[in-house]
Design a protein around this motif. Structure first.
Motif, PDB file in Angstrom:
ATOM      1  N   MET A 150      43.135  32.800  42.165  1.00  0.00           N
ATOM      2  CA  MET A 150      43.815  34.007  42.627  1.00  0.00           C
ATOM      3  C   MET A 150      43.453  34.942  41.567  1.00  0.00           C
ATOM      4  O   MET A 150      42.923  34.720  40.490  1.00  0.00           O
ATOM      5  N   VAL A 151      43.635  36.094  41.941  1.00  0.00           N
ATOM      6  CA  VAL A 151      43.418  37.432  41.291  1.00  0.00           C
ATOM      7  C   VAL A 151      45.222  37.816  40.818  1.00  0.00           C
ATOM      8  O   VAL A 151      45.684  37.813  41.698  1.00  0.00           O
ATOM      9  N   VAL A 152      45.285  38.118  39.432  1.00  0.00           N
ATOM     10  CA  VAL A 152      46.593  38.938  38.920  1.00  0.00           C
ATOM     11  C   VAL A 152      46.299  40.117  38.584  1.00  0.00           C
ATOM     12  O   VAL A 152      45.138  40.279  37.886  1.00  0.00           O
ATOM     13  N   ALA A 153      47.115  41.166  38.954  1.00  0.00           N
ATOM     14  CA  ALA A 153      47.162  42.450  38.280  1.00  0.00           C
ATOM     15  C   ALA A 153      48.316  42.678  37.978  1.00  0.00           C
ATOM     16  O   ALA A 153      49.341  42.693  38.621  1.00  0.00           O
ATOM     17  N   THR A 154      48.477  43.624  36.791  1.00  0.00           N
ATOM     18  CA  THR A 154      49.816  44.060  36.383  1.00  0.00           C
ATOM     19  C   THR A 154      49.643  45.577  35.759  1.00  0.00           C
ATOM     20  O   THR A 154      48.510  45.846  34.981  1.00  0.00           O
ATOM     21  N   ALA A 155      50.285  46.465  36.431  1.00  0.00           N
ATOM     22  CA  ALA A 155      50.177  47.722  36.157  1.00  0.00           C
ATOM     23  C   ALA A 155      51.066  48.236  35.193  1.00  0.00           C
ATOM     24  O   ALA A 155      52.670  48.010  35.659  1.00  0.00           O
ATOM     25  N   LEU A 156      51.179  48.573  33.757  1.00  0.00           N
ATOM     26  CA  LEU A 156      51.964  49.189  33.038  1.00  0.00           C
ATOM     27  C   LEU A 156      52.044  50.655  33.344  1.00  0.00           C
ATOM     28  O   LEU A 156      51.269  51.553  33.086  1.00  0.00           O
ATOM     29  N   ILE A 157      53.278  51.343  33.589  1.00  0.00           N
ATOM     30  CA  ILE A 157      53.459  52.582  34.163  1.00  0.00           C
ATOM     31  C   ILE A 157      54.309  53.304  33.254  1.00  0.00           C
ATOM     32  O   ILE A 157      55.593  52.996  33.092  1.00  0.00           O
TER      33      ILE A 157
END
Length: 188
Positions: A150-157
């Motif tokens: 899998m690919v994981v993505a985390t956006a810190l906004i």
């Protein structure tokens, strides 16, 4: 001759209306994909250095969207996790997303609501919003899989940015650049 041209115009308009209706019906049950509205932000993602220490999953790719382009500072972290996903079900629910995502990189986070299904290229997964404890930031966690990888993505906004940048993040993850990176990272 007038009757024929009227008939052709009416036929063309009817065919166009039918095509639009069919497209709308087919898309209405589809999971979330990149669908940014024209008045939403148009991020410019610039690659930066991976800011985290090494861990068992290794380094990933880090991107930054400046406040001028996103309404507030946004950091996006993306990496592959090979063999970590449930091979039979993938990222099937919010529990899977919480377990498999990378929120630990940015601190303790609390969900702001239920997650939803997403599509990135040929892969399916989930997305969910979070409030980052001890700060004014929010986060978006995404995970999508191909078989057991899998690919994981985390956006810190950061403060000032729209609460939901999910369409913009999905558009970037669905870009040719990121889909090619995912193919290489997952060995597809």
């Amino acid at each position: 001759m007038r009757l024929t041209s009227k008939f052709v115009a009416i036929s063309a308009a009817t065919a166009l209306l039918c095509a639009v209706a069919a497209f709308w019906i087919l898309r209405s049950g589809e999971p979330a994909r990149a669908t940014a509205a024209p008045d939403e932000v148009r991020p410019v993602w610039t690659e930066t250095d991976w800011p985290f220490d090494a861990d068992p999953w290794g380094r990933g790719k880090a991107f930054r969207c400046k406040a001028d382009d996103c309404g507030g500072e946004v950091q996006l972290y993306v990496r592959a996790k090979l063999g970590f996903c449930n091979c039979a079900t993938g990222v099937a629910d919010d529990g899977d997303l919480d377990q498999m995502g990378d929120l630990a990189l940015i601190g303790k986070a609390t969900p702001t609501g239920a997650g939803r299904e997403i599509i990135v290229g040929p892969m399916r997964g989930r997305s969910r919003g979070y409030r980052v404890e001890g700060s004014r930031n929010t986060a978006l966690s995404l995970a999508f899989n191909q078989r057991c990888d899998m690919v994981v993505a985390t956006a810190l906004i950061g403060p000032g940015a729209p609460a939901s940048l999910e369409p913009a993040v999905l558009a970037f993850l669905n870009s040719d650049r990121m889909l090619k990176w995912a193919e290489v990272a997952l060995g597809l």
